[in-house]
Design an enzyme around this catalytic site. Structure first.
Site, short mmCIF file in Angstrom:
data_model
loop_
_atom_site.label_atom_id
_atom_site.label_comp_id
_atom_site.label_asym_id
_atom_site.label_seq_id
_atom_site.Cartn_x
_atom_site.Cartn_y
_atom_site.Cartn_z
N HIS A 80 -3.83 -0.54 0.89
CA HIS A 80 -5.11 -1.13 1.06
C HIS A 80 -6.39 -0.68 0.08
O HIS A 80 -6.49 0.61 0.25
CB HIS A 80 -5.38 -0.98 2.64
CG HIS A 80 -6.61 -1.83 2.98
ND1 HIS A 80 -6.27 -3.32 2.91
CD2 HIS A 80 -7.84 -1.66 3.60
CE1 HIS A 80 -7.37 -3.80 3.48
NE2 HIS A 80 -8.18 -2.79 3.85
N HIS A 130 -10.12 -1.57 -1.25
CA HIS A 130 -11.38 -2.36 -1.90
C HIS A 130 -12.03 -1.50 -3.09
O HIS A 130 -12.73 -0.61 -2.81
CB HIS A 130 -12.37 -2.57 -1.14
CG HIS A 130 -11.85 -3.01 0.68
ND1 HIS A 130 -11.60 -4.39 0.64
CD2 HIS A 130 -11.71 -2.57 1.49
CE1 HIS A 130 -10.96 -4.48 1.97
NE2 HIS A 130 -11.05 -3.35 2.40
N ARG A 152 -11.72 -13.11 12.57
CA ARG A 152 -12.96 -13.50 12.59
C ARG A 152 -13.29 -14.39 11.60
O ARG A 152 -14.35 -15.20 11.64
CB ARG A 152 -14.14 -12.17 12.48
CG ARG A 152 -13.85 -11.01 13.18
CD ARG A 152 -15.27 -10.13 13.00
NE ARG A 152 -15.39 -9.58 12.12
CZ ARG A 152 -14.63 -8.63 11.42
NH1 ARG A 152 -13.83 -7.99 12.13
NH2 ARG A 152 -15.02 -8.10 10.22
N HIS A 164 -6.73 -7.62 7.63
CA HIS A 164 -7.53 -6.78 8.61
C HIS A 164 -7.32 -7.21 10.01
O HIS A 164 -7.90 -8.51 10.26
CB HIS A 164 -9.02 -6.85 8.35
CG HIS A 164 -9.60 -6.22 7.12
ND1 HIS A 164 -10.35 -6.68 6.30
CD2 HIS A 164 -9.41 -5.09 6.59
CE1 HIS A 164 -10.76 -6.15 5.28
NE2 HIS A 164 -9.81 -4.87 5.36
N HIS A 183 -4.94 -1.77 9.44
CA HIS A 183 -5.75 -0.86 10.60
C HIS A 183 -4.81 -0.96 11.93
O HIS A 183 -4.20 -0.06 12.18
CB HIS A 183 -7.30 -1.30 10.92
CG HIS A 183 -7.88 -0.86 9.77
ND1 HIS A 183 -8.02 0.19 9.01
CD2 HIS A 183 -8.95 -1.89 8.89
CE1 HIS A 183 -8.86 -0.09 8.04
NE2 HIS A 183 -9.36 -1.22 7.94
N ASP A 238 -8.35 2.43 1.27
CA ASP A 238 -9.27 1.50 1.77
C ASP A 238 -10.83 1.62 1.08
O ASP A 238 -10.89 1.18 0.16
CB ASP A 238 -9.37 1.85 3.31
CG ASP A 238 -10.31 0.80 4.08
OD1 ASP A 238 -10.76 -0.32 3.62
OD2 ASP A 238 -10.29 0.71 5.26
#
Ligand SMILES: [Zn+2]
Length: 407
Positions: free
Chosen positions: A16, A18, A168, A191, A228, A279
């Site tokens: 993971h 970014h 979400r 996520h 996570h 991450d």
């Protein structure tokens, strides 16, 4: 002198990343609110994301990937959501930002699993994206076109999967449409359950916890990676483990953001598969991720050697076996036999080390970086502890950072 062959280990998959957040590591460690949290950090992250363009993305990702190779990561799964121009309009080449990441991986020599992220809504009730989220957004058709374009770039060093930002951010129907169109070999990441308010919002709107909701509605299996999955009840722990999915645990970022601790021992007892990710890149080191994964559990349980088991009493070996077991499904790279690390036989921390204790000596004997050589697909990418192009990459990164901090 040790025989160098005795100091060799498999490369580690970083599940993971970014990449752009590497540029803001260390810049969010000041108080902006009496109750600083993930949510106040996210505001700073959005401001930073707004400054990235394809050139700075390439420079930052190149530096990051070189650091990963130096630290012992040989594969990175890039969870990529900064797709468009800052105002939300696509670039002339709608894959410009993805291509910058692919170029950085190719030029540094790390294996890349590119996970373009679908991001559609600002909350569980389908709220529209905020102005700062516009450059992350796609409709389903636009996203499928991007996937199709990127899949044509695949080769033995590049896999293209897909990611849903979170429950979400993607409505159920959109998830179904993407999964129907997606080839069966493509990894799927999302996520989930990182923060307590996210679990509470899911309960309030959907009447179910995020993982519970996902497992009841989707055929979650080995191709899925849940990133996570920090806040789980006992049924969810067993449910993920039974599904065969991987949990990508990101201990240094989860600590930095105040997320909470993953219930590792219960999950291992249920037979769950897991890996690690760096991450937000407050640390770029599998040593630190694995060490803090284990230490977090020790601090919470008042026990030692939590990740070890009857079958594998050595905790370092148990940790490395865990990350190796999940990597092929989570990354999509089945054959990584040529991805090897050679640790530094001159380091005092490894004096007298052998295959029996090498993993524990690497992970639990201090902070001097011990990776001397890294090979990916048999090719030497790190020699004497440094990436072979480290100087040129760092110079380009310095220019990019000056620009990002000035703008
Ligand atoms: Zn993330």
């Amino acid at each position: 002198m040790s025989n160098p062959a005795d100091l060799s280990l498999p490369g580690i998959a970083n599940l993971h990343s970014h990449a752009f957040q590497r540029a803001m590591a260390g810049l969010a460690e000041h108080r902006t609110h009496p109750q600083d949290s993930f949510w106040t950090w996210r505001e700073l992250m959005y401001r930073f994301a707004a400054r990235m363009d394809p050139d700075t993305t390439y420079a930052v990702a190149s530096q990051l990937y070189a650091e990963m190779l130096e630290a012992g990561y040989t594969t990175v799964c890039e969870f990529h959501y900064v797709h468009h121009q800052p105002d939300g309009r696509p670039y002339d080449d709608p894959a410009a930002m993805s291509r910058a990441l692919a170029a950085a991986a190719r030029d540094t020599g790390i294996r890349l699993t590119l996970l373009p992220v679908l991001y559609m809504t600002g909350g569980f009730e389908g709220e529209p994206l905020s102005p700062r989220q516009q450059r992350f957004g796609h409709d389903v058709d636009g996203f499928l076109r991007l996937l199709e374009l990127l899949r044509r770039l695949q080769d033995d060093m590049l896999r293209v999967g897909c990611a849903f930002h979170s429950l979400r951010a993607v409505p159920e129907e959109a998830m179904r449409r993407v999964l129907e169109a997606l080839p069966q070999d493509a990894p799927v990441h999302l996520h989930i359950a990182e923060q307590v308010p996210e679990v509470e919002a899911s309960l309030a709107v959907r009447g179910e916890r995020p993982v519970q909701w996902l497992l009841r509605r989707f055929a979650v299996d080995r191709r899925w990676t849940l990133v996570h999955a920090t806040h789980l009840d006992a049924d969810e722990v067993r449910g993920i483990a039974a599904s065969g999915a991987t949990v990508a645990i990101c201990p240094t970022t989860e600590a930095n953001l105040g997320d909470g601790l993953f219930p590792l021992r219960d999950y291992l007892d249920a037979g769950g598969r897991w890996g690690i990710g760096s991450d937000s890149h407050v640390s770029v080191s599998p040593v630190e991720e694995l060490r803090w994964l284990e230490y977090g559990q020790r601090l919470a349980s008042l026990r030692r050697n939590v990740a070890a088991s009857g079958a594998e009493p050595r905790v370092g070996r148990a940790l490395l076996a865990g990350v190796a077991a999940s990597a092929p499904d989570a990354s999509g790279f089945a054959d990584t036999a040529g991805d090897r690390l050679l640790l530094d036989g001159r380091a005092p921390q490894l004096a007298g080390a052998g295959a029996g204790d090498l993993a524990e000596r690497w992970l639990f004997a201090g902070n001097r970086p011990l990776v001397r050589e890294t090979r990916v697909g048999g090719r030497l990418r790190v020699a004497d502890g440094r990436h072979v192009d480290a100087e040129a990459i760092a110079a380009r990164y310095g220019v990019a950072m000056a620009k990002l901090l000035r703008d």
